[in-house]
Design an enzyme around this catalytic site. Structure first.
Site, mmCIF file in Angstrom:
data_model
loop_
_atom_site.group_PDB
_atom_site.id
_atom_site.type_symbol
_atom_site.label_atom_id
_atom_site.label_comp_id
_atom_site.label_asym_id
_atom_site.label_seq_id
_atom_site.Cartn_x
_atom_site.Cartn_y
_atom_site.Cartn_z
ATOM 1 N N HIS A 193 -14.073 -2.187 11.228
ATOM 2 C CA HIS A 193 -13.802 -2.945 10.210
ATOM 3 C C HIS A 193 -13.377 -4.256 9.587
ATOM 4 O O HIS A 193 -12.789 -4.717 9.861
ATOM 5 C CB HIS A 193 -12.382 -2.410 9.336
ATOM 6 C CG HIS A 193 -11.984 -2.361 7.878
ATOM 7 N ND1 HIS A 193 -12.225 -2.425 6.706
ATOM 8 C CD2 HIS A 193 -10.652 -3.472 7.774
ATOM 9 C CE1 HIS A 193 -11.840 -2.785 5.369
ATOM 10 N NE2 HIS A 193 -10.357 -2.949 6.486
ATOM 11 N N ILE A 198 0.929 -1.612 0.043
ATOM 12 C CA ILE A 198 0.316 0.002 -0.186
ATOM 13 C C ILE A 198 0.882 1.239 -0.048
ATOM 14 O O ILE A 198 0.605 2.192 -0.830
ATOM 15 C CB ILE A 198 -1.090 0.168 1.152
ATOM 16 C CG1 ILE A 198 -2.184 -0.901 1.298
ATOM 17 C CG2 ILE A 198 -1.733 1.233 1.118
ATOM 18 C CD1 ILE A 198 -2.381 -0.728 2.283
HETATM 19 O O1 TXD Z 1 -8.931 -0.757 4.434
HETATM 20 C C1 TXD Z 1 -7.657 -1.257 5.712
HETATM 21 N N1 TXD Z 1 -7.630 -0.250 6.355
HETATM 22 C C2 TXD Z 1 -6.912 -2.388 5.089
HETATM 23 C C3 TXD Z 1 -5.260 -2.257 5.701
HETATM 24 C C4 TXD Z 1 -7.037 -2.971 3.645
HETATM 25 C C5 TXD Z 1 -5.433 -3.376 3.540
HETATM 26 C C6 TXD Z 1 -5.067 -3.497 4.238
HETATM 27 N N2 TXD Z 1 -5.044 -3.194 5.475
HETATM 28 C C7 TXD Z 1 -3.735 -3.146 6.074
HETATM 29 O O2 TXD Z 1 -2.108 -2.184 5.787
HETATM 30 C C8 TXD Z 1 -2.820 -4.626 6.345
HETATM 31 O O3 TXD Z 1 -3.442 -5.163 7.060
HETATM 32 C C9 TXD Z 1 -1.506 -4.278 6.955
HETATM 33 O O4 TXD Z 1 -2.044 -4.321 8.384
HETATM 34 C C10 TXD Z 1 -1.466 -2.584 6.289
HETATM 35 C C11 TXD Z 1 0.020 -2.240 5.670
HETATM 36 O O5 TXD Z 1 -0.434 -4.021 4.091
HETATM 37 P P1 TXD Z 1 0.054 -4.184 3.317
HETATM 38 O O6 TXD Z 1 -0.270 -4.681 2.052
HETATM 39 O O7 TXD Z 1 0.980 -2.527 2.858
HETATM 40 O O8 TXD Z 1 1.281 -5.084 3.375
HETATM 41 P P2 TXD Z 1 3.287 -4.668 3.782
HETATM 42 O O9 TXD Z 1 2.902 -4.903 2.186
HETATM 43 O O10 TXD Z 1 3.079 -5.822 4.055
HETATM 44 O O11 TXD Z 1 3.699 -3.553 3.797
HETATM 45 C C12 TXD Z 1 3.966 -3.460 4.966
HETATM 46 C C13 TXD Z 1 5.184 -2.283 5.796
HETATM 47 C C14 TXD Z 1 6.371 -3.594 4.980
HETATM 48 O O12 TXD Z 1 6.763 -3.094 3.972
HETATM 49 C C15 TXD Z 1 6.950 -3.710 6.282
HETATM 50 O O13 TXD Z 1 8.355 -3.637 6.227
HETATM 51 C C16 TXD Z 1 6.613 -2.533 7.100
HETATM 52 O O14 TXD Z 1 4.983 -2.339 7.056
HETATM 53 N N3 TXD Z 1 7.273 -2.815 8.506
HETATM 54 C C17 TXD Z 1 7.413 -1.353 9.168
HETATM 55 N N4 TXD Z 1 7.438 0.473 9.120
HETATM 56 C C18 TXD Z 1 7.749 0.563 9.745
HETATM 57 N N5 TXD Z 1 7.887 0.773 11.000
HETATM 58 C C19 TXD Z 1 8.115 -0.588 11.101
HETATM 59 N N6 TXD Z 1 7.839 -0.811 12.606
HETATM 60 C C20 TXD Z 1 7.788 -1.592 10.826
HETATM 61 N N7 TXD Z 1 7.637 -2.699 10.736
HETATM 62 C C21 TXD Z 1 6.933 -3.152 9.346
#
Ligand code: TXD
Length: 308
Positions: free
Chosen positions: A175, A13
């Site tokens: 949600h 995302i």
């Molecule tokens: O409608 C909604 N709100 C939902 C939310 C719709 C779809 C997805 N939903 C949730 O968004 C999903 O269940 C996840 O909890 C988040 C992010 O989904 P995404 O598909 O972007 O997940 P990814 O591709 O795994 O990306 C998460 C990133 C990844 O690059 C990790 O390295 C990073 O988060 N990450 C961090 N970033 C910053 N700080 C910390 N501590 C950290 N840990 C992991």
């Protein structure tokens, strides 16, 4: 002076958010992640493509919170995404510790930002961010209902063979599986869908909306939906940055509205330069009220598992 948008989480995302925010020139973009190189690589690739889109927004990647200093908007996707067979609630423990860390980083480096939380389980994550950061409620909101409503809009448009532009829908509550699509408030150019679609088909579309996230997870197998969630959050960010007074279903902190006190729940709100400027209380009939209260109870149960 361009605005500054920080994206905490450079995954599926986050990548779409960065690309779209920059290419629409919503502001300069900082993509933050804990993985070394990931945000920097994605940002460099997008920046190199800028001449083809004609954007002058700066796009950069970061692993240090200092780089988000002074951000006007922060959008948070940090955390794990679902895999097939997982519920959003299954992510609570892991994403809770991540969200606490993120909230401290944002609090200390972008104290005046408008914050849109996307990470799941959404209603618990946005509550956690608010509690840890101490930000005022109008500057902390969760992205969920706008996505659920958008999904239902698509299903209605496909069913009737009409433009998605002429379909409105409203989904309230938590949600998750207990979300509440308010069929009475779904229309095509103002015409209630009950005049255009059979009750059976409407029920099927309501169920598909509730399961829409899981449907994509089941197909992708390696993660969850990422384009429609990103586009939904960008509508919210743009409403704030351009003071558009848009009306969306978002996870807002209710303090008495809808009979809810002290919880983030999906409700219709007006979004503009003041962030969540006000919550709109729409009438619920007895069936809708029962479903909404059951959804609120589920959010309550989830939030009781949070230790700040
Ligand atoms: O409608 C909604 N709100 C939902 C939310 C719709 C779809 C997805 N939903 C949730 O968004 C999903 O269940 C996840 O909890 C988040 C992010 O989904 P995404 O598909 O972007 O997940 P990814 O591709 O795994 O990306 C998460 C990133 C990844 O690059 C990790 O390295 C990073 O988060 N990450 C961090 N970033 C910053 N700080 C910390 N501590 C950290 N840990 C992991």
């Amino acid at each position: 002076m361009r605005k500054k948008i920080a994206l905490i989480g450079g995954g599926n995302i986050g990548g779409v958010l960065a690309e779209q925010a920059a290419y629409r020139e919503l502001g300069d973009v900082v993509l933050f992640d804990v993985v070394e190189g990931l945000p920097q690589g994605k940002a460099l690739d997008m920046a190199e493509g800028a001449p083809l889109v004609g954007t002058d927004s700066k796009i950069s990647g970061a692993n240090e919170y200092a780089d988000i200093a002074g951000s006007d908007v922060v959008i948070i996707t940090a955390g794990l995404a679902r895999k097939p067979g997982m519920s959003r609630d299954d992510l609570l423990k892991t994403n809770l510790s991540i969200m606490k860390q993120v909230a401290e980083g944002v609090r200390d480096n972008a104290p005046d930002a408008f914050v849109i939380v996307i990470s799941n389980p959404l209603d618990a994550m946005v509550y956690t961010f608010k509690e840890v950061s101490g930000f005022p409620k109008h500057r902390v909101v969760g992205m969920a209902g706008i996505l659920d409503s958008t999904r239902l809009r698509s299903f209605i448009a496909w069913e009737l063979g009409v433009s998605v532009k002429d379909v409105t829908a409203l989904v309230l509550g938590g949600h998750g599986d207990t979300m509440v699509p308010l069929v009475r408030y779904c229309t095509v150019a103002g015409v209630p869908i009950s005049q255009l679609i059979s009750p059976e088909r409407i029920d099927e579309m309501v169920e598909r909306t509730k399961g829409a996230g899981g449907e994509v997870v089941g197909l992708l197998k390696t993660g969850s939906a990422f384009v429609s969630p990103a586009l939904s959050a960008l509508e919210m960010a743009e409403a704030y940055l351009r003071d558009k007074k848009r009306v969306f279903a978002c996870a807002c902190l209710c303090e008495g509205e809808y009979g809810v006190d002290g919880l983030y729940v999906g409700v219709p709100c007006v979004m503009g330069a003041g962030g969540v400027e006000r919550i709109l209380e729409v009438e619920l009939d007895s069936d809708e009220r029962k479903l909404f209260e059951a959804s609120v109870d589920h959010v309550k149960e989830l939030v009781t598992q949070i230790e700040i």
